[in-house]
Write a protein that holds these residues in place. Structure first.
Motif, PDB file in Angstrom:
ATOM      1  N   TYR A 187     -12.171  -3.480   7.655  1.00  0.00           N
ATOM      2  CA  TYR A 187     -13.013  -3.026   8.370  1.00  0.00           C
ATOM      3  C   TYR A 187     -14.424  -3.467   7.033  1.00  0.00           C
ATOM      4  O   TYR A 187     -15.554  -3.594   7.466  1.00  0.00           O
ATOM      5  CB  TYR A 187     -13.586  -1.510   8.470  1.00  0.00           C
ATOM      6  CG  TYR A 187     -15.188  -1.202   9.384  1.00  0.00           C
ATOM      7  CD1 TYR A 187     -14.719  -1.593  10.496  1.00  0.00           C
ATOM      8  CD2 TYR A 187     -16.141  -1.077   9.295  1.00  0.00           C
ATOM      9  CE1 TYR A 187     -15.475  -2.210  11.904  1.00  0.00           C
ATOM     10  CE2 TYR A 187     -17.300  -0.723  10.182  1.00  0.00           C
ATOM     11  CZ  TYR A 187     -16.807  -1.241  11.399  1.00  0.00           C
ATOM     12  OH  TYR A 187     -17.908  -1.918  12.167  1.00  0.00           O
ATOM     13  N   ILE A 188     -13.336  -3.567   5.818  1.00  0.00           N
ATOM     14  CA  ILE A 188     -15.129  -4.132   5.005  1.00  0.00           C
ATOM     15  C   ILE A 188     -14.617  -6.228   4.821  1.00  0.00           C
ATOM     16  O   ILE A 188     -13.115  -6.073   4.861  1.00  0.00           O
ATOM     17  CB  ILE A 188     -13.827  -4.023   3.369  1.00  0.00           C
ATOM     18  CG1 ILE A 188     -14.159  -2.271   3.658  1.00  0.00           C
ATOM     19  CG2 ILE A 188     -15.151  -4.231   2.231  1.00  0.00           C
ATOM     20  CD1 ILE A 188     -15.566  -1.348   4.008  1.00  0.00           C
TER      21      ILE A 188
ATOM     22  N   GLY B 159      -5.549   0.447   8.051  1.00  0.00           N
ATOM     23  CA  GLY B 159      -7.175   1.715   7.572  1.00  0.00           C
ATOM     24  C   GLY B 159      -8.864   0.897   7.519  1.00  0.00           C
ATOM     25  O   GLY B 159      -8.573  -0.110   7.742  1.00  0.00           O
ATOM     26  N   GLY B 160      -8.873   2.301   7.073  1.00  0.00           N
ATOM     27  CA  GLY B 160     -11.018   1.624   6.944  1.00  0.00           C
ATOM     28  C   GLY B 160     -10.909   0.333   5.909  1.00  0.00           C
ATOM     29  O   GLY B 160     -12.231  -0.132   5.621  1.00  0.00           O
ATOM     30  N   HIS B 161      -9.816   0.062   5.056  1.00  0.00           N
ATOM     31  CA  HIS B 161      -9.803  -0.991   3.806  1.00  0.00           C
ATOM     32  C   HIS B 161     -10.473  -2.103   4.687  1.00  0.00           C
ATOM     33  O   HIS B 161     -10.839  -3.247   4.558  1.00  0.00           O
ATOM     34  CB  HIS B 161      -8.954  -1.420   3.491  1.00  0.00           C
ATOM     35  CG  HIS B 161      -8.554  -0.510   1.988  1.00  0.00           C
ATOM     36  ND1 HIS B 161      -9.425  -0.866   0.528  1.00  0.00           N
ATOM     37  CD2 HIS B 161      -8.759   0.546   1.926  1.00  0.00           C
ATOM     38  CE1 HIS B 161      -9.645   0.559   0.184  1.00  0.00           C
ATOM     39  NE2 HIS B 161      -8.906   1.276   0.679  1.00  0.00           N
TER      40      HIS B 161
ATOM     41  N   GLN C 101       1.092   4.980   0.238  1.00  0.00           N
ATOM     42  CA  GLN C 101       0.034   6.017   1.096  1.00  0.00           C
ATOM     43  C   GLN C 101       1.287   7.106   2.125  1.00  0.00           C
ATOM     44  O   GLN C 101       1.858   6.521   2.977  1.00  0.00           O
ATOM     45  CB  GLN C 101      -0.729   5.214   1.686  1.00  0.00           C
ATOM     46  CG  GLN C 101      -1.635   6.767   2.238  1.00  0.00           C
ATOM     47  CD  GLN C 101      -2.502   6.317   1.349  1.00  0.00           C
ATOM     48  OE1 GLN C 101      -4.364   6.444   1.324  1.00  0.00           O
ATOM     49  NE2 GLN C 101      -2.250   5.545  -0.099  1.00  0.00           N
TER      50      GLN C 101
ATOM     51  N   LEU D 124      -5.622  -4.944  11.764  1.00  0.00           N
ATOM     52  CA  LEU D 124      -6.787  -4.366  10.384  1.00  0.00           C
ATOM     53  C   LEU D 124      -6.380  -3.169  10.504  1.00  0.00           C
ATOM     54  O   LEU D 124      -6.918  -2.780   9.619  1.00  0.00           O
ATOM     55  CB  LEU D 124      -7.902  -4.573  11.279  1.00  0.00           C
ATOM     56  CG  LEU D 124      -9.381  -4.191  11.297  1.00  0.00           C
ATOM     57  CD1 LEU D 124     -10.734  -5.165  11.734  1.00  0.00           C
ATOM     58  CD2 LEU D 124      -9.659  -2.898  10.527  1.00  0.00           C
ATOM     59  N   GLN D 125      -5.528  -2.640  11.816  1.00  0.00           N
ATOM     60  CA  GLN D 125      -5.382  -1.059  11.678  1.00  0.00           C
ATOM     61  C   GLN D 125      -4.846  -0.216  10.572  1.00  0.00           C
ATOM     62  O   GLN D 125      -4.613  -0.146   9.921  1.00  0.00           O
ATOM     63  CB  GLN D 125      -4.883  -0.255  12.771  1.00  0.00           C
ATOM     64  CG  GLN D 125      -5.063   0.454  13.573  1.00  0.00           C
ATOM     65  CD  GLN D 125      -6.700   1.266  13.988  1.00  0.00           C
ATOM     66  OE1 GLN D 125      -7.626   0.367  14.120  1.00  0.00           O
ATOM     67  NE2 GLN D 125      -6.508   2.489  14.045  1.00  0.00           N
TER      68      GLN D 125
ATOM     69  N   ILE E 100       4.594   0.702   5.191  1.00  0.00           N
ATOM     70  CA  ILE E 100       5.748   0.065   6.216  1.00  0.00           C
ATOM     71  C   ILE E 100       6.775   1.051   6.358  1.00  0.00           C
ATOM     72  O   ILE E 100       7.314   0.576   7.639  1.00  0.00           O
ATOM     73  CB  ILE E 100       6.585  -1.258   5.673  1.00  0.00           C
ATOM     74  CG1 ILE E 100       6.833  -2.374   6.833  1.00  0.00           C
ATOM     75  CG2 ILE E 100       7.212  -1.521   4.257  1.00  0.00           C
ATOM     76  CD1 ILE E 100       6.963  -3.643   6.506  1.00  0.00           C
TER      77      ILE E 100
ATOM     78  N   ASP F 160       5.160   4.090  12.563  1.00  0.00           N
ATOM     79  CA  ASP F 160       3.871   3.693  13.133  1.00  0.00           C
ATOM     80  C   ASP F 160       3.201   2.862  12.736  1.00  0.00           C
ATOM     81  O   ASP F 160       2.811   1.835  13.684  1.00  0.00           O
ATOM     82  CB  ASP F 160       2.624   5.086  13.326  1.00  0.00           C
ATOM     83  CG  ASP F 160       1.262   4.910  14.502  1.00  0.00           C
ATOM     84  OD1 ASP F 160       2.341   4.301  15.360  1.00  0.00           O
ATOM     85  OD2 ASP F 160       0.383   4.212  14.758  1.00  0.00           O
TER      86      ASP F 160
ATOM     87  N   GLU G 126     -11.038  -8.669   9.494  1.00  0.00           N
ATOM     88  CA  GLU G 126     -11.703  -8.074  10.258  1.00  0.00           C
ATOM     89  C   GLU G 126     -12.920  -9.628  10.371  1.00  0.00           C
ATOM     90  O   GLU G 126     -13.530  -9.541  11.739  1.00  0.00           O
ATOM     91  CB  GLU G 126     -13.640  -7.159   9.744  1.00  0.00           C
ATOM     92  CG  GLU G 126     -14.167  -7.956   9.171  1.00  0.00           C
ATOM     93  CD  GLU G 126     -15.366  -8.485   9.254  1.00  0.00           C
ATOM     94  OE1 GLU G 126     -15.860  -8.674  10.451  1.00  0.00           O
ATOM     95  OE2 GLU G 126     -15.838  -9.290   7.768  1.00  0.00           O
TER      96      GLU G 126
ATOM     97  N   THR H 168      -4.805  -9.059  16.459  1.00  0.00           N
ATOM     98  CA  THR H 168      -5.751  -8.622  14.847  1.00  0.00           C
ATOM     99  C   THR H 168      -6.352  -7.516  15.474  1.00  0.00           C
ATOM    100  O   THR H 168      -6.567  -6.761  13.791  1.00  0.00           O
ATOM    101  CB  THR H 168      -7.031  -9.507  15.094  1.00  0.00           C
ATOM    102  OG1 THR H 168      -7.514  -9.695  16.240  1.00  0.00           O
ATOM    103  CG2 THR H 168      -6.658 -11.222  15.469  1.00  0.00           C
ATOM    104  N   TYR H 169      -6.853  -6.334  16.000  1.00  0.00           N
ATOM    105  CA  TYR H 169      -6.906  -5.125  16.543  1.00  0.00           C
ATOM    106  C   TYR H 169      -5.354  -4.980  15.357  1.00  0.00           C
ATOM    107  O   TYR H 169      -6.196  -3.961  14.799  1.00  0.00           O
ATOM    108  CB  TYR H 169      -6.784  -4.768  17.710  1.00  0.00           C
ATOM    109  CG  TYR H 169      -6.734  -3.145  17.535  1.00  0.00           C
ATOM    110  CD1 TYR H 169      -8.200  -2.652  17.950  1.00  0.00           C
ATOM    111  CD2 TYR H 169      -6.072  -2.657  17.675  1.00  0.00           C
ATOM    112  CE1 TYR H 169      -8.057  -2.022  17.435  1.00  0.00           C
ATOM    113  CE2 TYR H 169      -6.190  -1.214  17.575  1.00  0.00           C
ATOM    114  CZ  TYR H 169      -7.518  -0.663  17.754  1.00  0.00           C
ATOM    115  OH  TYR H 169      -7.293   0.976  17.272  1.00  0.00           O
ATOM    116  N   HIS H 170      -4.175  -5.152  15.633  1.00  0.00           N
ATOM    117  CA  HIS H 170      -3.178  -3.638  14.915  1.00  0.00           C
ATOM    118  C   HIS H 170      -3.493  -3.978  13.282  1.00  0.00           C
ATOM    119  O   HIS H 170      -3.121  -3.577  12.422  1.00  0.00           O
ATOM    120  CB  HIS H 170      -1.749  -4.349  15.519  1.00  0.00           C
ATOM    121  CG  HIS H 170      -1.739  -3.706  16.589  1.00  0.00           C
ATOM    122  ND1 HIS H 170      -2.007  -2.753  17.696  1.00  0.00           N
ATOM    123  CD2 HIS H 170      -1.092  -4.992  18.504  1.00  0.00           C
ATOM    124  CE1 HIS H 170      -1.560  -2.383  18.746  1.00  0.00           C
ATOM    125  NE2 HIS H 170      -0.996  -3.141  19.559  1.00  0.00           N
TER     126      HIS H 170
ATOM    127  N   ARG I 129       1.121  -1.743   0.052  1.00  0.00           N
ATOM    128  CA  ARG I 129       0.046  -0.180  -0.109  1.00  0.00           C
ATOM    129  C   ARG I 129       0.568   0.912   0.016  1.00  0.00           C
ATOM    130  O   ARG I 129       1.567   1.181   1.227  1.00  0.00           O
ATOM    131  CB  ARG I 129      -0.789   0.226   1.112  1.00  0.00           C
ATOM    132  CG  ARG I 129      -1.596   1.344   1.366  1.00  0.00           C
ATOM    133  CD  ARG I 129      -3.101   1.081   0.789  1.00  0.00           C
ATOM    134  NE  ARG I 129      -3.870   2.475   1.111  1.00  0.00           N
ATOM    135  CZ  ARG I 129      -5.253   3.096   0.059  1.00  0.00           C
ATOM    136  NH1 ARG I 129      -4.990   2.333  -1.060  1.00  0.00           N
ATOM    137  NH2 ARG I 129      -5.762   3.248   0.596  1.00  0.00           N
TER     138      ARG I 129
END
Lengths: 596, 596
Positions: free
Chosen positions: A422-423, A418-420, A324, A414-415, A342, A346, A429, A410-412, A322
């Motif tokens: 959550y999909i 980004g918004g992807h 960005q 997913l984080q 990467i 953060d 997710e 799994t939280y990290h 990705r």
């Protein structure tokens, strides 16, 4: 959709280089558990998990198990039944069961990387064989000869599956409250009547029969947890000679709709005078259950590990792809439209947190499994006792920490998306939802914490802790001159000393007020997990440097250990402060005054 | 199913007693914002949220929004449209919009408790008016007179809704990469062409028209983020005189399938030469967006707060009802089969963690909203500037911390339910899934952290931090002799001093290596949030003791503050250690060596 590739190199490293499983197996008399055999299990297991189970994970989530109200039958998601048939055909069901019952007789720890792979590939599916393993173990330890002949062999072969029926609507943690009744019959069997909930794999279409192990009360049972007996209730009636009869009077009343693991059948089971057989001694059912609790809890810890790893692998790939923003310190890939994420510290913080908790957790989890083998098979009684004490101490830590870290990783992961993240189509997710069950079932984190501090530390005088502290000090003493790990020795010794001091402090307070145990338990558990992990990370670096692994692998271990000591181990500061603050801030407020 | 009751007493306490909003409103010239009016808003808002929105939350999750591929139309879940009609009829849409555009002219902070209630009652539904509020604010600040006349008034009345169209498949955080094009037309309008994703409320059946605010590039635009302009693109064409024409060429291509907020329409929008109007100056679109970022981010923070509170309320009720085990210190309710689980210190730890983060977070969030009013309306320019600096500093903290705490609180609440929390019918798992979006959209936690440390602290020389440190020291100085809060003064001063020292340390390091900002950002943000919350808790106790609240309420504040200082504030120790460890453990490892 998320993908999965079994981390075979790191699994081998954990198993062979860090915990030295091969030598231990030889010493314990597992002549067949040679490296060739173990490697073949890893390779073939990975192929099965990656190509058969992993691709079914998303469809299992989307379609789930389906209950037919009229017949009570449960249909598993498309492909699940066929995958199970392949599993049985491949001989996986009996991998670590004794040869005398049709198993392959490998040590418990040899099955653990496979377990991790199955969970990572398809946790919901993995719950079916997991429950069979629990029932198998119970019958090995407590079944009569005819019960083993009739019920155990089909379980080991995978022709039948098993369940553990404990929970009722009004009681989960507190099994002393359970109401299911067992009425003795003239033929020596018992008629079981009651309702059980949350029965994983309680009904399905994998096999012709299901062996339910059910906790119930005999008519003369004392009240509370000392009046509970264990019964075997087959879905299809089976007599003592192994002849199957008609359907037993046990029926799946409904399936729960859950946050995740949709492919795992979570059943309400209604027993209506169902034919059952007593397992073990009357009123000793809870004890019989406890004998398999260590392995069941370690197994759920591995579920957290497996999900973490799959989430991490996908987040890592995404973070490399990705594009960005630019690195704050200047473009790293000026030829691209932006830098891959990467490069951002953060994002690396999140990825390294996963890597540290997963790879360290892998060693900790595998070592727990090895303790099961040592506790059962070491030739020396003292060695068995020591392993058993450490196993009892580590079990709640492995279960709770690996699952809490599963939720965190799994939280990290997913984080990182980004918004992807959550999909649904990215599949991350689902891993987060699936992970959420693991800190609940087989005893919540709070229950693990009470088991650790109340039972393993207070009641058993910290015997297991002493073993581990001895191992830590031995490692420190052995490696004082080892440049590869020199930087970790002093912090490890500091934490070990603080661990002892905190334990004594809580023990002293608890003598005056039993609530101090409950007040300290969670933070004590997490503190213990982080210090244990620090030890395993230091050992991993030492083992890595001494190994023939690549420079990149060694750098990965070294830098991740440094990250862990600098950025995760300090969580112990917060846990220590909470432990030291005692019970007062928890117990003073009246229950009626909690509202805003 | 989970229930919701607006915590009106605590909302009033936060608004009136802690942050003194009533007096501030009067000083800012909001003559209508009297206590009577504010109380009526709270009471009526609570009735609407509790009776209309909250009962639709579960069905919204179960059925979700439905997309018709042939027409592009989106049908919202049953009841959502009717609830929106009631919302508009009740005059809620324009509550805090200027009177000149048809609003009720109340201050921003007066709408914030309502916002919290809406989010708690039904987050997915709340996203529709939330996006309208963003578009409304943009048009108030940047719209031409005719645009305000034609588009703003229907938005304020709620007859139309609005959206913010930023994200594209290849760019979310990094809007400089965006590709959507705007071609000038002979009539002064622009033809907008491109694909936007993750457009909340992008299509629905609430209203006849939707006002999309779209970021796009003019033909002569410079590359990167300095070449982005803002356009208004209505779903149904509207000319400068307000006459509506046919359908515009913007169409919902699909809806995303998400982990949660199923009732919120997350759209892919395809613009195919759609008629649009430039808002503000060419190439200044990103700046126009940034002007509304503070309120949008504060609003998402409130989403985390609302979900936390609903989850907490239900977990608290469950913990008082559910009987399981006896207190370790002896039976508290010997007449019952077991004690309610709220007697167990570990259950109280989870509940008090929620209570501390929710009630403290409420004050912090409401104060952030009050800063919006002061920054806009204070008569004194210096006061406006000071409020603006503090607002800029607090916005990423409120957004990130309240949403991270939302994830944490819904986690604890679910955990209190044990296995039952994983079952959909209890409604807790929905809150956990819904909460998971809040740390992602409107800028991830990582982005908030960079905004805080990189921009608000480094670029702006920590002006906002200085304001807050001044407030903390003022409070400490004023309350040295106040027995009610004496115990909190020294820890607060310690943390404030450490905050200053950590800020200087990072600043010094960042001067030599820009990556130090990224390496410290997340931990600096969380550290800041915990210290700020400690300040608000101390102020809450002082305000509570000085109030006419009940003894139970005062005990709740006092004991929760003590719990917070003893058991949550020590998390700053771990964050401080991570900050101090610098960038090395994050940046050394080669990106290729992250694999196991």
């Amino acid at each position: 959709m998320s993908t999965y590739k079994a981390p075979l190199n790191d699994m081998r490293f954990a198993l062979y280089d860090v915990i030295g499983a091969e030598a231990v197996f030889a010493k314990l008399g597992f002549a067949d558990a040679t490296r060739d055999v173990l490697d073949a299990v890893l390779d073939e297991g990975a192929r099965f998990c990656e190509t058969v189970l992993a691709p079914l994970n998303a469809i299992g989530d989307r379609i789930g198990c389906v209950h037919d109200k009229s017949s009570g039958a449960v249909t598993t998601p498309p492909g699940f039944k066929q995958a199970y048939a392949q599993f049985v055909e491949g001989g996986w069901a009996g991998l670590v069961s004794p040869v005398e019952f049709g198993g392959q007789g490998l040590p418990h720890a040899a099955g653990v990387p496979l377990k991790e792979m199955i969970d990572a590939a398809n946790l919901a599916w993995g719950n079916f064989p997991l429950l069979s393993a629990g029932a198998t173990e119970a019958l090995i330890q407590h079944g009569q000869a005819w019960q083993q002949e009739v019920f155990l062999k089909p379980l080991v072969e995978g022709r039948w599956t098993g369940t553990m029926c404990l929970t009722e609507p009004h009681c989960g943690t507190d099994l002393g409250l359970l109401k299911t009744r067992a009425q003795p019959q003239a033929d020596g069997s018992h008629a079981i009547t009651g309702t059980k909930i949350f029965i994983t794999a309680g009904e399905h279409d994998f096999t012709d029969n299901i062996v339910h192990l059910v906790l119930a009360r005999l008519p003369d049972a004392p009240a509370g947890s000392k009046g509970i007996s264990l019964f075997l209730v087959p879905k299809v009636r089976v007599d003592r000679d192994g002849n199957t009869g008609g359907a037993n009077t046990v029926r799946c009343g409904s399936l729960e709709h859950k946050m995740g693991i949709h492919g795992s059948a979570t059943c309400v089971l209604n027993f209506d005078g169902a034919q059952g057989y007593l397992i073990g001694q009357p009123h000793k059912g809870l004890m019989a259950m406890f004998t398999m609790m260590n392995t069941a809890r370690l197994a759920v810890g591995l579920q957290g590990l497996g999900l973490s790893d799959r989430a991490y692998q996908n987040a890592l790939a995404y973070s490399r792809d990705r594009l960005q923003m630019r690195a704050l310190s200047g473009a790293k890939f000026p030829e691209k439209a932006a830098d891959p994420i990467i490069v951002h510290p953060d994002v690396r913080r999140m990825l390294l947190t996963c890597k540290a908790l997963i790879e360290g957790g892998r060693v900790m989890g595998y070592h727990g499994a090895l303790l099961v083998d040592i506790a059962h098979h070491a030739p020396d009684e003292a060695e068995r006792a020591q392993a058993d004490a450490l196993l009892g101490f580590m079990t709640p830590i492995v279960k709770a920490c690996l699952t809490e870290w599963g939720v965190e990783c799994t939280y990290h992961a997913l984080q990182c998306y980004g918004g992807h993240g959550y999909i649904a189509e990215h599949g991350i997710e689902q891993l987060a939802r699936d992970a959420r069950i693991t800190t609940l079932y087989e005893g919540t984190t709070g229950i693990q914490a009470l088991d650790l501090l109340g039972r393993k530390v207070m009641q058993l005088q910290g015997a297991g802790l002493q073993v581990l502290l001895g191992m830590i000090e031995q490692f420190c003493a052995d490696n004082e001159a080892n440049a590869a790990v020199a930087e970790f020795i002093a912090p490890l010794r500091d934490k070990a000393a603080q661990w002892t001091q905190l334990t004594m402090q809580v023990g002293k307070r608890a003598a005056a007020n039993a609530d101090e145990v409950g007040a300290a338990a969670y933070d004590y558990l997490m503190y213990s997990g982080y210090v244990a992990l620090a030890y395993w990370w230091a050992r991993s670096v030492a083992a890595s440097e001494a190994s023939a692994q690549s420079d990149a692998f060694k750098a990965g271990k070294r830098e991740t250990a440094r990250f862990y000591f600098a950025r995760l181990l300090p969580r112990t500061l917060a846990h220590a402060a909470a432990i030291e603050s005692g019970t007062q801030t928890l117990t003073t407020l009246d229950a009626a005054a909690f509202d805003a």
